[in-house]
Design an enzyme around this catalytic site. Structure first.
Site, PDB file in Angstrom:
ATOM      1  CE1 TYR A 193      77.143  -7.133   8.366  1.00 47.19           C
ATOM      2  CE2 TYR A 193      78.430  -8.418   6.802  1.00 47.19           C
ATOM      3  CZ  TYR A 193      77.251  -7.773   7.148  1.00 47.19           C
ATOM      4  OH  TYR A 193      76.191  -7.767   6.285  1.00 47.19           O
ATOM      5  CG  ASP A 241      81.479 -15.315   9.422  1.00 48.40           C
ATOM      6  OD1 ASP A 241      81.576 -15.718   8.244  1.00 48.40           O
ATOM      7  OD2 ASP A 241      80.922 -14.248   9.719  1.00 48.40           O
ATOM      8  CE  LYS A 246      81.408 -11.211   1.741  1.00 48.40           C
ATOM      9  NZ  LYS A 246      80.549 -10.343   0.932  1.00 48.40           N
TER      10      LYS A 246
END
Length: 447
Positions: A153, A255, A283
């Site tokens: 994802y 990522d 995040k």
């Protein structure tokens, strides 16, 4: 009444106001949530406030939180150092659409942690970070295709919503996974710009690169696949990808939205000692504030100055960068990492002891602050292993049983992982394990 019905009934009894409030929210917000993933049956609890390591819902229930905002909160909730810094910035301005010193200060802190990063640009989310990193990589290489990993994802822009959670009957050959668009509204033509590769299979990846030689300009990888628990790379897979990207002229993107600053100060690049060309971050670099960043080698990042577009009114907000700088300088220290790692080891050992005593098949995958219990003895090495070996219904029972004990073990779904924050203490790990110990006999009967 079966186990699920019993757990669901108990949860519903505990959360009547949440059910009422959630139904009202749905009158105004599609699915009743700000991000579709957050909706689950019978209804999510509705949060009233958060502090330290606890969430409190509108029914008065308190939850010991190991979700931590889908991993955005390694600092815990309302960390005093972060909130104090942001309060000060509120009086000095919350948005400057002109250069300011915090751009350099926050970028410098990220550069200290990631050796491959020479230059940084800021965004507002992980989706934006991966989207721009991919664009910059394609611009740098002059080649249009993206290669991504099956089951990974990378946010919700069009190119990465392909083969994220392909159902078992549509997977295709393990060495040449099917390309499956996973959202309405994405043109079929987008799939023509993306190729899909398996995780932990260098030979298959090289075969795909060879088939599309001079077409693939960017490879994006979650160094730990966090959409299937905590699935780590094996047998020098990440370093092998580095060598293949060099051979085939492909820009290599890590990522690190989920792994960045959480598995090591310099993320998975440090943990596995691999140097990508670009790193996407978000995040936990921002201590629960909406932020993203991407950075990399100077010659790649200078592509922005040569015509690769990166814009955004809220990019580099001083309010958010004050949080970023505080988190990286003052909160996520060497002592903090040691503290979190010690707690992670204690949680892993406790889970495995309780499962052994109760006769539950399972094991724990854990890297520093990130972990997940899999109720199977089989090692999960890729997305297909997860589909084959992880009983998602059983895991759902575990998750709700823990929730009813007042412990939020991780974000909803068996594919997710816990985050241990710097504000967790040994007593919170003990409380987590006591909750699991109390539900283990019930789970053992149903496995």
């Amino acid at each position: 009444m079966d186990l699920w019905d019993s757990l669901e009934s108990e949860y519903v009894d505990r959360t009547p106001k949440s059910k009422e409030r959630f139904e009202e929210i749905r009158n105004h917000v599609p699915a009743g949530v700000a991000s579709t993933y957050r909706a689950w049956d019978p209804h999510p609890f509705v949060v009233d406030r958060a502090e330290g390591v606890h969430l409190h819902d509108v029914d008065g229930n308190s939850y010991l939180d190991f979700d931590m905002n889908n991993g955005a909160g390694m600092v815990g909730h309302a960390h005093p150092a972060v909130t104090d810094a942001v309060k000060t910035q509120l009086d000095e301005g919350t948005l400057f659409t002109h250069p300011h010193d915090l751009l350099a200060e926050a970028a410098e802190e990220l550069k200290k942690r990631w050796d491959p990063v020479d230059l940084v640009r800021f965004t507002n989310s992980g989706t934006e970070s991966t989207m721009h990193a991919i664009r910059i990589a394609r611009a740098y290489t002059g080649k249009d295709k993206l290669l991504k990993i099956e089951g990974s994802y990378h946010g919700v822009h069009d190119a990465v919503l392909i083969s994220k959670s392909t159902p078992e009957g549509k997977l295709g050959h393990p060495e040449r996974p099917t390309k499956l668009i996973e959202s309405e509204g994405i043109p079929e033509a987008i799939a023509d710009t993306v190729e899909i590769a398996p995780f932990n299979d260098l030979e298959a990846v090289e075969g795909i690169m060879r088939e599309h030689m001079n077409e693939i300009g960017a490879l994006i990888v979650e160094p730990i696949v966090m959409n299937v628990g905590v699935t780590q790379p094996y047998k020098e897979f990440l370093q092998g990808l580095r060598e293949l990207c060099d051979e085939y002229g492909i820009a290599y993107i890590f990522d690190e939205v989920k792994t960045g600053v959480k598995v090591a100060p310099g993320g998975a690049a440090e943990y596995y000692d691999v140097e990508p060309d670009l790193v996407a971050m978000a995040k936990s670099i921002g201590g629960n504030f909406p932020v993203g960043a991407f950075g990399g080698r100077e010659e790649v990042m200078r592509t922005i100055e040569d015509g690769a577009a990166h814009y955004g009114t809220y990019n580099g907000s001083p309010l958010v960068l004050q949080a970023v700088t505080t988190v990286l300088r003052d909160v996520l220290t060497d002592d903090a990492y040691q503290h979190v790692n010690d707690l992670g080891e204690k949680l892993v050992a406790g889970y495995e002891d309780i499962m052994a005593d109760a006769g539950i098949d399972g094991h724990v995958e854990n890297v520093n602050s990130q972990g997940i219990v899999h109720f199977t003895e089989e090692r999960i090495e890729n997305y297909r292993d997860f589909l084959e070996h992880v009983d998602t219904e059983f895991h759902e029972n575990y998750w709700f049983a823990m929730l009813n004990q007042g412990v939020l073990p991780h974000p909803h779904d068996a594919s997710q992982q816990w985050t241990i924050s710097v504000q967790h203490e040994e007593e919170h790990i003990d409380e987590h394990l006591e909750a699991f110990k109390s539900v283990a006999p019930l789970l053992a009967e149903k496995q």
